[in-house]
Design a protein around this motif. Structure first.
Motif, PDB file in Angstrom:
ATOM      1  N   GLN A   1      31.530  11.617  37.890  1.00  0.00           N
ATOM      2  CA  GLN A   1      31.229   9.825  37.673  1.00  0.00           C
ATOM      3  C   GLN A   1      29.383  10.454  37.061  1.00  0.00           C
ATOM      4  O   GLN A   1      29.484   9.699  36.246  1.00  0.00           O
ATOM      5  CB  GLN A   1      30.671   9.212  38.924  1.00  0.00           C
TER       6      GLN A   1
ATOM      7  N   LEU B   1      28.807   8.813  32.620  1.00  0.00           N
ATOM      8  CA  LEU B   1      27.646   7.962  32.159  1.00  0.00           C
ATOM      9  C   LEU B   1      26.801   8.404  31.666  1.00  0.00           C
ATOM     10  O   LEU B   1      26.038   7.696  30.561  1.00  0.00           O
ATOM     11  CB  LEU B   1      27.018   7.423  34.185  1.00  0.00           C
TER      12      LEU B   1
ATOM     13  N   GLN C   1      25.657   7.681  27.728  1.00  0.00           N
ATOM     14  CA  GLN C   1      25.269   6.711  27.367  1.00  0.00           C
ATOM     15  C   GLN C   1      23.543   6.179  27.773  1.00  0.00           C
ATOM     16  O   GLN C   1      23.037   5.292  27.130  1.00  0.00           O
ATOM     17  CB  GLN C   1      25.562   5.116  28.604  1.00  0.00           C
ATOM     18  N   CYS C   2      22.722   7.651  28.312  1.00  0.00           N
ATOM     19  CA  CYS C   2      21.381   7.230  27.985  1.00  0.00           C
ATOM     20  C   CYS C   2      20.843   7.966  26.944  1.00  0.00           C
ATOM     21  O   CYS C   2      21.858   7.996  25.968  1.00  0.00           O
ATOM     22  CB  CYS C   2      21.123   8.666  29.600  1.00  0.00           C
TER      23      CYS C   2
ATOM     24  N   HIS D   1      18.386  12.030  34.502  1.00  0.00           N
ATOM     25  CA  HIS D   1      18.408  10.863  35.498  1.00  0.00           C
ATOM     26  C   HIS D   1      18.240  10.709  36.343  1.00  0.00           C
ATOM     27  O   HIS D   1      18.228   9.968  37.509  1.00  0.00           O
ATOM     28  CB  HIS D   1      19.671  11.383  35.714  1.00  0.00           C
TER      29      HIS D   1
ATOM     30  N   ALA E   1      21.449   6.024  31.929  1.00  0.00           N
ATOM     31  CA  ALA E   1      22.053   4.492  32.543  1.00  0.00           C
ATOM     32  C   ALA E   1      22.783   5.582  33.782  1.00  0.00           C
ATOM     33  O   ALA E   1      23.572   4.452  34.421  1.00  0.00           O
ATOM     34  CB  ALA E   1      23.644   5.263  31.287  1.00  0.00           C
ATOM     35  N   ILE E   2      22.166   6.675  34.128  1.00  0.00           N
ATOM     36  CA  ILE E   2      22.358   7.172  35.824  1.00  0.00           C
ATOM     37  C   ILE E   2      21.666   6.647  36.215  1.00  0.00           C
ATOM     38  O   ILE E   2      22.777   5.204  38.191  1.00  0.00           O
ATOM     39  CB  ILE E   2      22.228   8.353  35.622  1.00  0.00           C
TER      40      ILE E   2
ATOM     41  N   ALA F   1      22.716   2.686  37.327  1.00  0.00           N
ATOM     42  CA  ALA F   1      23.880   2.511  37.602  1.00  0.00           C
ATOM     43  C   ALA F   1      24.051   2.355  39.040  1.00  0.00           C
ATOM     44  O   ALA F   1      25.274   2.001  39.975  1.00  0.00           O
ATOM     45  CB  ALA F   1      24.922   3.580  37.157  1.00  0.00           C
TER      46      ALA F   1
ATOM     47  N   GLU G   1      26.969   0.745  41.031  1.00  0.00           N
ATOM     48  CA  GLU G   1      27.793   0.985  40.135  1.00  0.00           C
ATOM     49  C   GLU G   1      28.649   2.435  40.853  1.00  0.00           C
ATOM     50  O   GLU G   1      29.510   3.143  40.596  1.00  0.00           O
ATOM     51  CB  GLU G   1      27.708   1.145  38.581  1.00  0.00           C
TER      52      GLU G   1
END
Length: 352
Positions: free
Chosen positions: A272, A276, A279-280, A287, A294-295, A298, A303
């Motif tokens: 997972q 993602l 997308q960072c 993260h 993006a993490i 989410a 998400e």
């Protein structure tokens, strides 16, 4: 009598065996290890063997032959000698119990790992994610076995919880005391393939194995009426051939299963998180606190489940700690080697 092919001998091992130039050595697979004694299966049957002095002196303990390894052995009258180990396809390792960062190899040449958790009181999502993390990084396919499903009112919710971790691995609900487990065994246990049973003490691994074998290889531990937990019964790792032609390695229950940096590269693998991460905003995003991550976004949106994210960070810290300790150990060994050379040179120059 079963052939070497019955125990997983294939083109990979044959290729390396044929390049061996030493004569009068035979191929064998390690079935179990008791102290210094290694029980092997050879083309002519079982044999006991010990490691050669040259092998022990030239290898680190983690590189000694383990259960599941294919080795080159020289047969003598009463006992054989293991001369070398054929290159492994993979190896399942963990951080050795204790404070020092040392890698412990549990077994080698494994097609899939069965992670067994009991749904009575053993179910622990963080522990399960640690198993999944390490197994995947060791290039082994995981299968989660949720045992004692008959002891909880809604076992399906446990299966869904595991699937939400995102590792995309099979999750099987079963009870070792009921014949319904034969269905998953027929699906996942293939002839000439090697599997390993992992889990804490008392989750029912020995009961599962005995049921698959059709006889009692391990005595099943009594179950406490106070906590429904089985007692520890397996005392050593051993590889056995099942009636359907598959092989399984039973492992004593483990209280600790620390992650290493096995195949990890720059970070912890998690499906997972990895999906993602592109997308960072920043390519080197940790993260944790960077803008445009993006993490963390989410996690805030729901998400990515927060427990999964916290578990990921904890595993990441463990891995970095292991890598740092490994680097310190290598640096200390290098400094010690340099010091020894200086002492030898000094003694030689001064002739004493």
């Amino acid at each position: 009598m079963p052939t070497l092919q019955s125990y997983g001998w294939n083109a990979h091992f044959m290729r390396h065996f044929e390049t061996n130039t030493t004569q009068h050595l035979e191929a064998a697979r390690v079935l179990s290890i008791q102290g210094f004694k290694h029980l092997l299966i050879t083309a002519t049957g079982n044999a006991d063997a010990q490691l050669s002095g040259a092998l022990m002196n030239s290898r680190e303990p983690e590189d000694y032959p383990k259960v599941g390894d294919w080795v080159l052995a020289k047969r003598y009258d009463a006992e054989g000698i293991i001369i070398d180990t054929l290159p492994r396809i993979n190896a399942l390792s963990r951080k050795a119990p204790g404070t020092q960062s040392t890698r412990q190899v549990l077994a080698a040449n494994i097609d899939a790992a069965f992670i067994v958790q009991g749904l009575d009181r053993d179910f622990n999502l963080m522990r399960l994610q640690r198993y999944l993390q390490q197994i995947v990084q060791c290039n082994i396919r995981p299968v989660v076995i949720l045992n004692k499903a008959d002891l909880v009112p809604d076992p399906e919710t446990y299966r869904q919880t595991v699937q939400e971790l995102g590792y995309n691995c099979p999750v099987v609900l079963t009870s070792a005391l009921q014949p319904s487990q034969d269905e998953w065994a027929r699906q996942y246990l293939l002839p000439q393939h090697t599997y390993i049973l992992l889990g804490s003490s008392g989750v029912g691994k020995s009961t599962l194995l005995n049921s698959l074998l059709g006889y009692r290889l391990q005595e099943e531990g009594a179950t406490s009426t106070a906590n429904n937990k089985g007692k520890h019964t397996t005392t050593a790792r051993h590889l056995v051939l099942l009636p359907n032609g598959s092989m399984i390695i039973d492992v004593p229950g483990m209280r600790e299963f620390g992650v290493t940096d096995e195949g990890a590269g720059d970070g912890v693998y998690h499906p997972q998180i990895d999906a993602l991460a592109p997308q960072c905003r920043f390519g080197d995003c940790t993260h944790q606190h960077e803008p445009g991550c993006a993490i963390t976004a989410a996690v805030r949106s729901g998400e990515l489940p927060e427990p999964v994210y916290r578990s990921y960070l904890k595993l990441l810290r463990e891995q970095y700690h292991f890598q740092a300790s490994e680097a310190d150990k290598k640096r200390n060994i290098k400094q010690l080697t340099k010091l020894v050379k200086q002492v030898v040179k000094h003694r030689k120059n001064n002739k004493y």
